[in-house]
Design an enzyme around this catalytic site. Structure first.
Site, PDB file in Angstrom:
ATOM      1  CE1 TYR A   1     -11.305  -3.142   4.873  1.00  0.00           C
ATOM      2  CE2 TYR A   1     -10.286  -4.548   3.209  1.00  0.00           C
ATOM      3  CZ  TYR A   1     -10.306  -3.377   3.943  1.00  0.00           C
ATOM      4  OH  TYR A   1      -9.332  -2.428   3.744  1.00  0.00           O
TER       5      TYR A   1
ATOM      6  CB  SER B   1      -8.777  -2.684  -0.071  1.00  0.00           C
ATOM      7  OG  SER B   1      -7.941  -3.806   0.154  1.00  0.00           O
TER       8      SER B   1
END
Length: 268
Positions: free
Chosen positions: A156, A142
């Site tokens: 995350y 990401s």
């Protein structure tokens, strides 16, 4: 494209989103596809769709938050005498809230899925790729792994940063073996991700349409990047710009901007 014909691709998180799109596009290139995720009915529907393209499919329902799952997936493939030529680590989710709001059991499951399972599957698949002199390892990271993180989703960004560094190391180790390793770092993308973690409403309020990517474009661009030998692929001009700015500005300023923006789309 011809080099994909008849190859076997293992795609995790294939029940929806980027995983399903990678499976579709690999099948369109002539790959036989192994799809794994928790939701068997979704996998069955996808497998039927892919078979219409004339490729073979194998369904392996599995929860990669379980430490036993990677080994079980590979054992099932050995029984079928299948050794993946392509691995796409696409399974993932996000935990909302502050770090200690969640139990360690939840955080541990998150790390197992987002970090350990990816590393384990690559460890299982790479020897066969080396033996055949060809392979692809694609890890779905990401843009959060390339810029300063914000509050909430505490692990995350860290897990996605791991995948970037991990892929870069694998690429350096395996380039001479005919194996391409690529990590894709998309920004906000139209998938079920934000529905599952409860941030869809906040995201829709805060994020203009031009900031949203489409899963089919992300998957297609990533496969092209891997074919060209690129190790890190950031889809979309908007996210390329964000990453470039984050790298040239002072770290304290990048962190300040990230903190100022977090409330617009994070559920903390």
């Amino acid at each position: 494209m011809d080099e994909y014909q008849g190859k076997w691709a293992l795609v995790t998180g294939a029940s929806a989103g980027l995983g399903a799109e990678f499976a579709r596009q690999l099948a369109a290139r002539g790959c036989h596809v192994i799809v794994t995720a928790r939701r068997q009915e979704r996998l069955e529907a996808l497998a039927a769709e892919l078979q219409d393209q004339g490729v073979q499919t194998v369904i392996i329902p599995a929860d990669l938050a379980s430490p036993e799952a990677p080994g079980a997936i590979m054992a099932a493939l050995r029984q079928k005498q299948i050794s993946p030529d392509i691995l796409v680590n696409s399974a993932g989710f996000g935990l909302t809230g502050e770090y200690t709001d969640r139990s360690w059991a939840e955080q541990g499951d998150f790390l197992q899925l987002m970090v350990t399972a990816c590393a384990a599957l690559a460890h299982h698949c790479l020897p066969g790729m080396r033996e055949r002199g060809w392979g692809r390892v694609i890890n779905v990271s990401s843009v959060a792994g390339l810029v300063p993180p914000s509050a909430g989703h505490t692990l995350y960004g860290a897990s996605k940063a791991f995948l970037v560094s991990f892929t870069q190391s694998l690429a350096a180790e395996t380039a001479r073996d005919g194996i391409g390793c690529c990590v894709v770092c998309p920004g906000f993308t139209y998938t079920e991700f934000h529905d599952v973690n409860g941030t869809r409403e906040a995201l829709n309020r805060a994020m203009p349409d031009w900031m949203m990517l489409h899963a089919d474009d992300v998957a297609a661009g990533t496969l092209k990047a891997a074919d060209r030998g690129h190790t890190v692929h950031v889809p979309g001009w908007q996210y390329k710009t964000i990453v470039a700015l984050a790298r040239i500005m002072p770290l304290w300023l990048a962190e300040k901007i990230a903190r100022a923006q977090q409330g617009r789309y994070r559920k903390t």
